[in-house]
Write an enzyme that holds these catalytic residues in place. Structure first.
Site, short mmCIF file in Angstrom:
data_model
loop_
_atom_site.label_atom_id
_atom_site.label_comp_id
_atom_site.label_asym_id
_atom_site.label_seq_id
_atom_site.Cartn_x
_atom_site.Cartn_y
_atom_site.Cartn_z
N PHE A 35 0.72 -1.33 -0.16
CA PHE A 35 0.06 0.03 0.02
C PHE A 35 0.73 1.26 -0.01
CE2 PHE A 35 -3.15 2.82 2.25
CZ PHE A 35 -4.16 2.75 1.39
N HIS A 206 -19.66 -0.05 16.39
CA HIS A 206 -19.21 1.11 15.75
C HIS A 206 -20.33 1.82 14.84
CE1 HIS A 206 -14.92 -1.27 15.96
NE2 HIS A 206 -15.31 -0.64 16.80
P1 NAD Z 1 -4.75 0.30 10.22
O1 NAD Z 1 -5.80 1.38 9.82
O2 NAD Z 1 -3.62 0.45 11.20
O3 NAD Z 1 -4.76 -0.38 8.79
C1 NAD Z 1 -4.22 0.50 7.87
C2 NAD Z 1 -3.42 -0.29 6.98
O4 NAD Z 1 -4.23 -0.98 6.17
C3 NAD Z 1 -2.71 0.65 5.97
O5 NAD Z 1 -1.57 1.17 6.57
C4 NAD Z 1 -2.44 -0.41 4.82
O6 NAD Z 1 -1.40 -0.87 5.10
C5 NAD Z 1 -3.60 -1.13 4.82
N1 NAD Z 1 -4.58 -0.85 3.76
C6 NAD Z 1 -5.65 -0.02 4.10
N2 NAD Z 1 -6.38 0.26 2.88
C7 NAD Z 1 -5.79 -0.60 2.03
C8 NAD Z 1 -6.06 -0.90 0.57
N3 NAD Z 1 -7.15 -0.67 0.05
N4 NAD Z 1 -5.58 -2.11 0.01
C9 NAD Z 1 -4.30 -2.50 0.61
N5 NAD Z 1 -4.10 -2.28 1.97
C10 NAD Z 1 -4.61 -1.21 2.54
O7 NAD Z 1 -5.77 -0.94 10.96
P2 NAD Z 1 -5.50 -1.62 12.04
O8 NAD Z 1 -5.58 -0.79 13.26
O9 NAD Z 1 -4.05 -2.44 12.05
O10 NAD Z 1 -6.61 -2.62 12.04
C11 NAD Z 1 -6.77 -3.81 11.37
C12 NAD Z 1 -7.95 -4.37 11.67
O11 NAD Z 1 -8.18 -4.66 12.94
C13 NAD Z 1 -9.19 -3.73 11.54
O12 NAD Z 1 -10.24 -4.51 10.98
C14 NAD Z 1 -9.63 -3.11 12.59
O13 NAD Z 1 -10.99 -2.56 12.73
C15 NAD Z 1 -9.40 -4.01 13.56
N6 NAD Z 1 -9.12 -3.98 14.95
C16 NAD Z 1 -8.12 -2.83 15.42
C17 NAD Z 1 -7.84 -2.44 16.62
C18 NAD Z 1 -6.49 -1.74 16.96
O14 NAD Z 1 -6.36 -1.44 17.94
N7 NAD Z 1 -5.60 -1.19 16.16
C19 NAD Z 1 -8.75 -2.93 17.63
C20 NAD Z 1 -9.78 -3.87 17.18
C21 NAD Z 1 -10.20 -3.90 15.90
#
Ligand code: NAD
Length: 402
Positions: A35, A206
């Site tokens: 990405f 959410h």
């Molecule tokens: P994030 O927002 O940090 O992830 C973003 C990353 O996803 C980007 O940096 C990129 O690498 C990738 N990405 C985004 N759009 C993309 C696309 N169109 N194509 C390819 N790659 C793409 O998310 P996160 O915090 O790592 O969370 C991951 C999952 O876990 C999500 O479903 C989120 O809802 C869930 N979650 C996260 C948390 C938390 O504390 N971080 C807690 C509970 C659940």
């Protein structure tokens, strides 16, 4: 023997996994980060910091992935374990990029799966599905945030335990045991992806809280950002309760139609909060108090953007853009197949689709033009509950082959 693991994604969850798994001698960890310019930023960060530092509540863990890849073949060829640590809307594009390179016999799974992950994988892999095992976590085991990209991430809190399912379902206990060992978190195998889809509480929390906080927003900026979880007042707790009740009604209907279906992991919201956060909640007497006194939620803000005059809601943030098409609409689609009315969920979805500028529900039916970008059963052509249950193999084996 060294196990090769690929982590797909470059965000908070991917950083956490890269640090934790990259610290183990028995694993060789690659990160697939196609990405934007993320691969380059990861490489620079890891070089400067000698790996990824994970700050945990009990200390630091330092791990170093062996490679950061932009090329899907280099990233997944030879990997026995492929982890999608991504928002659910990125699962499909990433799976399409890596599918042709996946090793027969590999385990491919998402943390968390969100709704309809199995529908998405089945569609991408088509005839090759039986070559692999797929699995999904019901939730991400941690609340985690990147501190410095490619260098440091902090685990703010860990769930007490997490549910996991797999297809074929016989793989769920085997995959759970292995991942529990790798991640040092209790993992419970559960019955099916249907259970995992209906049990995902992000689909309630959410969009439900976004609706509760902002459905009567007058367009004027707020002076301060609003608290998200601790913004749950009595009225919003009532909306969440009704949404949860509608899913329980769907669960009861499905269990009535298919007595062998195990949906025991589809818990009412207040029970799920206790199951996941028992140690962090000081007053679990009501749904509202379970949010207000949950230390893992303390101070977390609603997604908002700054403007000249203050703060306005960010309706494109994941709480709607992920949890509506890849979560709540999957459950809503199953309810439609089962003939179970969901009036409060429909109210939240009708408001959400306007804010997302999409059309999913029209005349209270799953027939809007933007369904093609969801993971609802209707998007994959299902219009009959029996066909859906049988083809997706949600019943214990003997019944699926009837
Ligand atoms: P994030 O927002 O940090 O992830 C973003 C990353 O996803 C980007 O940096 C990129 O690498 C990738 N990405 C985004 N759009 C993309 C696309 N169109 N194509 C390819 N790659 C793409 O998310 P996160 O915090 O790592 O969370 C991951 C999952 O876990 C999500 O479903 C989120 O809802 C869930 N979650 C996260 C948390 C938390 O504390 N971080 C807690 C509970 C659940």
């Amino acid at each position: 023997m060294t196990t090769q693991v690929t982590i797909c994604g470059g965000g908070n969850a991917a950083h956490t996994l890269a640090g934790l798994l990259g610290s183990r001698q028995d694993l060789s960890v690659k990160v697939y980060a196609p990405f934007g310019n993320e691969a380059q930023l990861w490489q620079e960060g890891i070089q400067q910091n000698n790996g990824i530092t994970v700050n945990t509540p009990t200390g630091k863990i330092q791990g170093r992935p062996s490679a950061i890849c932009q090329d899907p073949s280099a990233a997944v060829a030879g990997s026995q374990l492929v982890l999608l640590a991504l928002p659910a809307f990125a699962h499909e594009p990433i799976l399409k990029q890596i599918a042709a390179h996946i090793l027969p016999g590999a385990w491919v799974g998402a943390l968390p799966a969100r709704g309809g992950f199995d529908l998405c994988v089945r569609d991408v892999f088509k005839g090759r599905l039986s070559d692999i095992s797929i699995f999904g976590f019901q939730t991400l085991p941690w609340a985690c945030r990147i501190q410095e990209f490619g260098k440091r991430v902090t685990i703010l809190g860990a769930k007490d335990q997490v549910d996991l399912t797999a297809w074929p379902s016989a793989m769920a206990p085997i995959i759970s045991t292995r991942l529990q060992e790798l991640l040092s978190i209790p993992i419970n195998p559960t019955a099916s992806f249907l259970s995992l889809t209906l049990a995902d509480t992000g689909q309630l929390i959410h969009p439900g809280i976004m609706y509760g906080l902002f459905h009567d927003w007058n367009g004027q900026p707020y002076n301060n950002p609003r608290l998200f979880y601790q913004g749950v007042d009595g009225v919003i707790a009532g909306i969440l309760q009704q949404m949860s009740d509608e899913i329980q009604s769907l669960r009861a209907t499905l269990e009535g139609y298919y007595p062998s279906l195990d949906l025991s992991a589809v818990r009412p919201l207040v029970d799920w909060l206790k199951f996941s956060y028992q140690a962090n909640i000081t007053d679990s007497s009501t749904l509202q108090s379970s949010f207000a006194t949950n230390s893992s939620y303390s101070g977390l803000l609603a997604p908002m953007k700054t403007t000249d005059g203050g703060f306005i809601p960010d309706f494109q943030a994941r709480y709607l853009s992920e949890d509506v098409p890849c979560n709540l609409l999957v459950t809503r689609g199953i309810a439609e197949l089962a003939g179970v009315p969901t009036p409060v969920i429909d109210k939240v979805l009708s408001w959400s689709q306007k804010r997302l500028e999409k059309e999913y529900l029209t005349s209270r039916k799953m027939q809007g033009a933007d369904l093609r970008n969801t993971r609802s059963p209707q998007r994959y052509g299902f219009t009959d509950l029996n066909q859906f249950i049988q083809e997706m193999k949600y019943l214990p084996c003997t019944n699926n082959t009837a």
